[in-house]
Scaffold this motif. Sequence first.
Motif, PDB file in Angstrom:
ATOM      1  N   PHE A 118       1.135  -1.295   0.083  1.00 19.22           N
ATOM      2  CA  PHE A 118       0.107  -0.282  -0.315  1.00 19.22           C
ATOM      3  C   PHE A 118       1.190   1.089   0.090  1.00 19.22           C
ATOM      4  N   VAL A 119       2.098   1.013  -0.368  1.00 16.84           N
ATOM      5  CA  VAL A 119       2.697   2.491  -0.278  1.00 16.84           C
ATOM      6  C   VAL A 119       2.416   3.509  -0.650  1.00 16.84           C
ATOM      7  N   ASN A 120       1.265   3.121  -2.005  1.00 16.00           N
ATOM      8  CA  ASN A 120       1.361   5.183  -3.318  1.00 16.00           C
ATOM      9  C   ASN A 120       0.275   5.465  -2.003  1.00 16.00           C
ATOM     10  N   PRO A 121      -1.031   5.055  -1.949  1.00 21.44           N
ATOM     11  CA  PRO A 121      -2.155   5.439  -0.914  1.00 21.44           C
ATOM     12  C   PRO A 121      -1.356   6.338   0.649  1.00 21.44           C
ATOM     13  N   ILE A 122      -0.510   5.533   1.217  1.00 20.74           N
ATOM     14  CA  ILE A 122       0.537   5.644   2.573  1.00 20.74           C
ATOM     15  C   ILE A 122       1.008   7.335   2.262  1.00 20.74           C
ATOM     16  N   LEU A 123       2.157   7.362   0.679  1.00 20.15           N
ATOM     17  CA  LEU A 123       2.845   8.500   1.109  1.00 20.15           C
ATOM     18  C   LEU A 123       1.285   9.655   0.826  1.00 20.15           C
ATOM     19  N   ARG A 124       0.997   9.280  -0.229  1.00 17.75           N
ATOM     20  CA  ARG A 124      -1.006  10.326   0.233  1.00 17.75           C
ATOM     21  C   ARG A 124      -0.741  10.625   1.353  1.00 17.75           C
ATOM     22  N   CYS A 125      -1.185   9.471   2.449  1.00 13.52           N
ATOM     23  CA  CYS A 125      -1.840   9.652   3.459  1.00 13.52           C
ATOM     24  C   CYS A 125      -0.608  10.751   4.451  1.00 13.52           C
ATOM     25  N   LEU A 126       1.003  10.687   4.199  1.00 12.72           N
ATOM     26  CA  LEU A 126       1.417  11.424   5.041  1.00 12.72           C
ATOM     27  C   LEU A 126       2.124  12.613   4.043  1.00 12.72           C
ATOM     28  N   GLY A 127       1.202  13.513   2.490  1.00 12.53           N
ATOM     29  CA  GLY A 127       1.507  14.756   2.572  1.00 12.53           C
ATOM     30  C   GLY A 127       2.169  14.945   1.192  1.00 12.53           C
ATOM     31  N   ALA A 128       2.707  13.759   0.437  1.00 11.77           N
ATOM     32  CA  ALA A 128       3.492  13.688  -0.719  1.00 11.77           C
ATOM     33  C   ALA A 128       2.675  14.536  -1.634  1.00 11.77           C
ATOM     34  N   THR A 129       2.850  15.158  -1.986  1.00 10.10           N
ATOM     35  CA  THR A 129       2.197  16.388  -2.929  1.00 10.10           C
ATOM     36  C   THR A 129       2.372  15.423  -4.349  1.00 10.10           C
ATOM     37  N   ASP A 130       2.313  16.451  -6.019  1.00  9.86           N
ATOM     38  CA  ASP A 130       1.800  15.739  -7.137  1.00  9.86           C
ATOM     39  C   ASP A 130       3.531  15.946  -7.392  1.00  9.86           C
TER      40      ASP A 130
END
Length: 454
Positions: A118-130
């Motif tokens: 689940f690395v992609n959604p985890i990074l988004r949840c941690l604040g990764a912008t585009d």
Amino acid sequence: MNENNKKLYLLKDEQISTALLKLGIPTMVGMLISALYNVVDAYCVGELGTAQMGAVSVVFPLGLIMTGIALLFGSGASSYLARLLGNKQYKEANRCASTALFTSIAVGVIIIVIMLVFVNPILRCLGATDTIFPFAREYAVIFISGLVFNVFNVTVNNMIIAEGAAKFSMIAMLIGGMTNMLLDIVSIYVLKMGINGVAIATLISRIISTILYLTYILSGKSVFKISIRNIKPSKDLYIEIFKIGLPVMIFQILSSIALGSTNTIASAYGDSAVAAIGIASRIMSLGTMAIFGFLKGFQAFVGYNYGSGRMDRVEKSKNIALLWTTCFCAIVTVCILLFSKDIIYAFNKNDPAVMSIGRKVLILNGIIFLGLGFQLVYGTFFLALGKSKEGGAISVCRQGAFFIPLVLIMPIFFNLNGLIIAQPLADMASIILVFILKSKQNLKPNLKQCMEEV
């Protein structure tokens, strides 16, 4: 006197101030090196750009989560092991050490697999912008894969400190940290591998530390006999480990959630805010890790003497730790107030917004850092005595019950400034809590006695 007897003599008969120095300085140096290579990572990545700096800041909380898992078993076992050694229960100590180590590895592997899936959604949840996301994913896949070695290293490191092996702990962390810093420089400036090289450098350094710890265990230098034959899980054993390890793990995971929440909220104010807060957090981690390192040795000393019934040594050691950590915190605060601009400039020379935000974060956290030693000494002291409620309350409230509501509420009213002041306010509340808890326990520091012992 053989090596194992020397380590136990250090815990039970050595002069208290000398014992705390011999136990605390090596572990402090080791923890500082570990924190320093995080700072060097930030410095090197900062040369690549703001988005890359933001990527490392976004992924950083995942490392804290896995360190929390390792501390659940390593720190929990360490406190229990110190008390078992003090009470001369060596067979139970072997059972505890073996069961804790192999369980931590098994749990760590399961969580790492989940993170990778689940690395992609985890990074988004941690604040990764585009703009940050592509770099964060590239870095995260390698970084997460290597966390199994980190779980092993942290677990073993905490357990061997319980037997007084502070020097070896320092050597292992020193070699791993120095290797990481050297490989960072080579991968970025020589091989031009970008953020991918930073992740590989971290992986290699962790593998080297693992080899060192394995060599120590298999060579028979440890007081503990760690083997598959000694793995004997039981409810009572896990209760002893978890009652101390859970508060430590919760603190670590809450620290991760705190950083993740901070990054997510900061991302609304741009990449510069994420990068600036990430830089300041890593700088403050140097001072925090130095105290944590010293208190690892302190915890082993307190636990062993508590198990032996030597309450005079327990009380005196607490007073000395309070004095020394408070003096250290004062020095760090002064340095931050004097050199905040130079510190931020070293990590980001091209973005004025990073400088402005970073200095503000650094100064506010530097001021409240004055009380951190007081918080951590009492938190460690309670846990070393097996007082999980008091120690756990200090751990959980600072980064959880106090910080999380503040970091969610304050930005609503004060925007980015609200985000910046959330951690200092949480620390102030935590200091008040420690005063309340220590007064109820009737644990009063005797500074005159402390100075006489020193």
